[in-house]
Design an enzyme around this catalytic site. Structure first.
Site, PDB file in Angstrom:
ATOM      1  N   HIS A 125       0.832  -1.204   0.000  1.00  0.00           N
ATOM      2  CA  HIS A 125       0.000   0.000   0.000  1.00  0.00           C
ATOM      3  C   HIS A 125       0.871   1.260   0.000  1.00  0.00           C
ATOM      4  O   HIS A 125       0.602   2.218  -0.728  1.00  0.00           O
ATOM      5  CB  HIS A 125      -0.913  -0.015   1.224  1.00  0.00           C
ATOM      6  CG  HIS A 125      -1.810   1.186   1.313  1.00  0.00           C
ATOM      7  ND1 HIS A 125      -2.863   1.399   0.458  1.00  0.00           N
ATOM      8  CD2 HIS A 125      -1.786   2.269   2.153  1.00  0.00           C
ATOM      9  CE1 HIS A 125      -3.459   2.542   0.761  1.00  0.00           C
ATOM     10  NE2 HIS A 125      -2.817   3.098   1.793  1.00  0.00           N
ATOM     11  N   ASN A 130      27.880 -20.670  -6.755  1.00  0.00           N
ATOM     12  CA  ASN A 130      28.826 -21.783  -6.876  1.00  0.00           C
ATOM     13  C   ASN A 130      28.471 -22.908  -5.914  1.00  0.00           C
ATOM     14  O   ASN A 130      28.512 -24.090  -6.253  1.00  0.00           O
ATOM     15  CB  ASN A 130      30.243 -21.278  -6.579  1.00  0.00           C
ATOM     16  CG  ASN A 130      31.151 -21.372  -7.789  1.00  0.00           C
ATOM     17  OD1 ASN A 130      30.679 -21.451  -8.916  1.00  0.00           O
ATOM     18  ND2 ASN A 130      32.442 -21.360  -7.556  1.00  0.00           N
ATOM     19  N   GLU A 149      -1.539  -5.307  -4.716  1.00  0.00           N
ATOM     20  CA  GLU A 149      -2.192  -4.998  -3.443  1.00  0.00           C
ATOM     21  C   GLU A 149      -3.567  -5.658  -3.368  1.00  0.00           C
ATOM     22  O   GLU A 149      -4.000  -6.106  -2.298  1.00  0.00           O
ATOM     23  CB  GLU A 149      -2.330  -3.477  -3.280  1.00  0.00           C
ATOM     24  CG  GLU A 149      -2.920  -3.072  -1.942  1.00  0.00           C
ATOM     25  CD  GLU A 149      -3.271  -1.590  -1.896  1.00  0.00           C
ATOM     26  OE1 GLU A 149      -3.458  -1.080  -0.783  1.00  0.00           O
ATOM     27  OE2 GLU A 149      -3.373  -0.963  -2.966  1.00  0.00           O
TER      28      GLU A 149
END
Length: 693
Positions: free
Chosen positions: A46, A426, A68
């Site tokens: 919001h 990795n 929202e």
């Protein structure tokens, strides 16, 4: 009004909200019923929507608005959180980050509409609640407008109208507006208590209101609002053509606004009579916001919350650090004069020099603390990355982090993100075995990756480790021989540590196939280069079948350090004090030869000897060896778990020095990390202990 002055605030707060959404979505995926998380997500979304709308970024506002809507349905219990929903929401966050990247580059959000994400969000809404997505904002608008009704809970003790003391000209303006058929609306705006910049929020609300009418009264005044001399609520009177409901909706679109209470403003009969009379005593009941039958009671004044933090541009801190550096150079000059001068200086002079030294040291420490940033600002994006790698690699893995509050200099923080990300990818791709392989080996099917940070002396240590298969030393040897990096004879003589160090060579990779995760021949040399450019070091430890641990050590600061000044030949050099363990006088008879190298046995540890005058090709002082030919002055330094003894000719003592870059103007850039200006104006080079060891 021009809102460009608030662009930096918008960028900083948007980053914070996006990071908050990323973190809480990860929590929500694991804990779908966590109400606190759901409320935090809705609040951040919001706020983000309101900020984007206020700044005029319509595409960003639209996407956030649709996100929202979904969060609103989840909060209302009309929709369950599932993995596919979280995937779409994360795509929305990535799109918002792309908008933010465009704003950073050009102050414009770009032209990408992201219709595919919006359609997916709307489809999820229809499937989840059986209705159009517009239902959620309609419900929200209804809830907001209910605040103006006198028979609802919105005008309870928690949110109420405030008394305003009107001037005669303000009463006259209100009376005149009524004659002209215009509406007069009074509002009280409540700002969230956690809001950092209340002044900016009030400005944004007032700017939004001025698009629908004229503000004739503010309490506190506009100047007090700008200076943040108010609690978390203020009142306004607006002459407008709009309804109170419309103004509430307008004000609520601004982020960090908790609630807005509004209604038509009416003058009492007595005020109507006195509207044009100057100096007449104002009647109390004519100063109230009228809500139909009766006016609400005045909200008791609460103690203002003092804002204890301030945002400072890093460039300003750089300027301050440079000034402190120059002050330290000047201090060193005074100390040099006092120690070398043949004049008899009284005790008062020396006392003042000592006082100046304490002040500059404390000033340096204070400036350094203002530049220190928790490493959390870098590592908090990695859980999301590991979650995405879970799906891309089809591996079950978890990331565990500790020490996120460990602090580093801002300049180091800005550069350390990419190396850490490379190491984590990795670990996920190379380090952890497949789900099936882990089950076959009797391991936990869910692989673990650990990111730990902690302070160790004047350094910060960051470890990236995993519980995977470890590094196969033989495989690395064979790959190095195939690539021609080493010969078979060299491979036979190499220790496991030497073999692991091959992984840090340029373009060395053990991956058999190229993927978007790793295996492009980049290897770990990029990580090592970046770490060493920051004055740090990296080493790897591994145990086949149990996992790998990459250890990074970084200096707390890159600007001013404590050093040991030494003389080598006829030149002065600086050794960083953080790397020095001890200084020893070593008898020549104690030096032994092992595999063609000079070593000493120091309290049970075998330490190699490095003659710095040979490495640096320095001319020997004529009387250096004649003074004590049977003894060497050796500085014992440490890099990780390795030790070395650096032979120097003379010690000058400890000194606080300012590191100056020397660029590419020196023959041995690997041995020299910078230069410093001494008190007498001479330039001394700073030796890089990592390269020497």
């Amino acid at each position: 009004m021009d809102v460009s002055q608030y662009l930096e605030i918008f960028i900083d707060e948007t980053r914070e909200h996006l990071q908050s959404l990323n973190e809480h979505l990860l929590i929500l995926e694991k804990e779908p019923e966590n109400e606190n998380t759901i409320n935090e997500i809705f609040r951040a979304a919001h706020s983000l929507k309101g900020m984007a709308g206020t700044m005029g970024y319509k595409r960003m506002q639209r996407l956030t608005h649709d996100m929202e809507n979904v969060f609103s349905e989840v909060r209302a219990g009309n929709m369950k959180v599932a993995s596919d929903l979280v995937d779409v929401l994360f795509r929305g966050l990535d799109a918002l980050e792309a908008y933010l990247a465009n704003i950073l580059e050009s102050a414009d959000e770009g032209t990408e509409d992201n219709e595919d994400i919006i359609n997916d969000l709307n489809n999820i809404l229809k499937a989840g609640v059986g209705g159009a997505p517009e239902e959620a904002p309609a419900a929200k608008a209804a809830a907001s407008t209910s605040a103006v009704k006198t028979d609802t809970a919105a005008t309870t003790d928690k949110y109420k109208f405030k008394y305003l003391k009107l001037e005669d000209h303000e009463r006259h303006a209100i009376a005149k507006a009524g004659e002209m058929g215009l509406k007069v609306v009074g509002l009280t705006v409540y700002i969230q208590e956690y809001c950092v910049l209340k002044g900016a929020r009030a400005f944004m609300v007032n700017r939004a209101l001025e698009e629908h009418g004229e503000i004739i009264k503010l309490d506190p005044s506009a100047q007090d609002l700008e200076d943040e001399k108010y609690d978390f609520d203020y009142s306004a009177i607006v002459i407008t053509k709009e309804t109170p409901e419309a103004l509430i909706k307008c004000a609520m679109n601004v982020s960090e606004v908790k609630e807005v209470v509004a209604d038509y403003y009416q003058l009492s009969e007595a005020d109507k009579v006195s509207a044009g009379s100057a100096g007449k005593e104002q009647k109390a009941k004519g100063n109230d916001f009228k809500t139909g039958k009766a006016a609400a009671a005045k909200k008791p004044a609460s103690k203002p919350v003092v804002n204890r933090s301030v945002r400072v541009d890093i460039d300003k801190l750089d300027v301050l650090m440079n000034l402190v550096s120059e002050l330290i150079i000047a201090k060193n000059g005074l100390i040099s004069i006092s120690s070398e001068s043949e004049l008899m200086l009284d005790s008062t002079y020396h006392e003042q020099i000592e006082y100046l030294e304490r002040i500059t040291t404390n000033l340096h420490e204070s400036v350094m603390k203002t530049r220190m940033v928790p490493i959390e600002s870098v590592v908090n994006r990695f859980p999301r990355m590991i979650r995405d790698l879970n799906k891309k690699l089809n591996k079950n893995m978890e990331l565990y982090m500790t020490g996120e509050d460990t602090e580093l200099d801002r300049t180091v923080i800005d550069e350390i993100g990419d190396p850490l990300m490379h190491l984590l990818r990795n670990a996920a791709d190379h380090g952890l075995e497949s789900n099936e392989e882990r089950e076959r080996l009797g391991k936990n099917p869910v692989g673990s990756i650990f990111l730990d940070a902690y302070q160790e002396g004047n350094n910060v240590v960051i470890e990236v480790r995993d519980d995977g298969g470890g590094i196969d030393v033989e495989k690395v040897k064979n790959k190095a021989v195939q690539k021609g990096s080493i010969t078979e004879e060299q491979a036979e003589r190499m220790t496991d540590k030497d073999v692991i160090d091959l992984l840090f060579k340029p373009s060395f990779s053990t991956s058999d196939q190229v993927s978007e995760i790793s295996g492009r021949g980049v290897g770990l040399d990029v990580v090592k280069t970046k770490i060493e450019a920051l004055g740090g070091e990296i080493e790897a430890k591994t145990k086949l079948g149990e996992g790998t641990d990459f250890i990074i050590r970084l200096p707390l600061t890159l600007a001013i350090i404590q050093s040991l000044m030494v003389v080598i030949g006829t030149e002065k050099y600086a050794l960083p004090l953080g790397s020095i363990q001890t200084v020893e006088n070593i008898q020549l008879s104690d030096i032994k030869q092992v595999q063609g190298r000079e070593v000493i046995n120091l309290r049970g540890s075998i330490i190699p000897i490095i003659h710095l005058n040979q490495v640096l090709d320095c001319e020997k002082q004529g009387d250096a060896e004649a003074e004590n030919p049977e003894e060497l002055l050796v500085t014992i330094v440490k890099k990780g778990e390795r030790f070395a003894g650096l032979v120097v000719d003379r010690l000058l003592g400890q000194q606080e020095i300012v590191i100056k870059s020397i660029g590419k103007y020196i023959k041995y850039p690997k041995l020299i990390s910078g230069a410093t200006i001494l008190g007498n104006g001479e330039v001394a080079l700073i030796l890089d202990v990592n390269s020497l060891v």
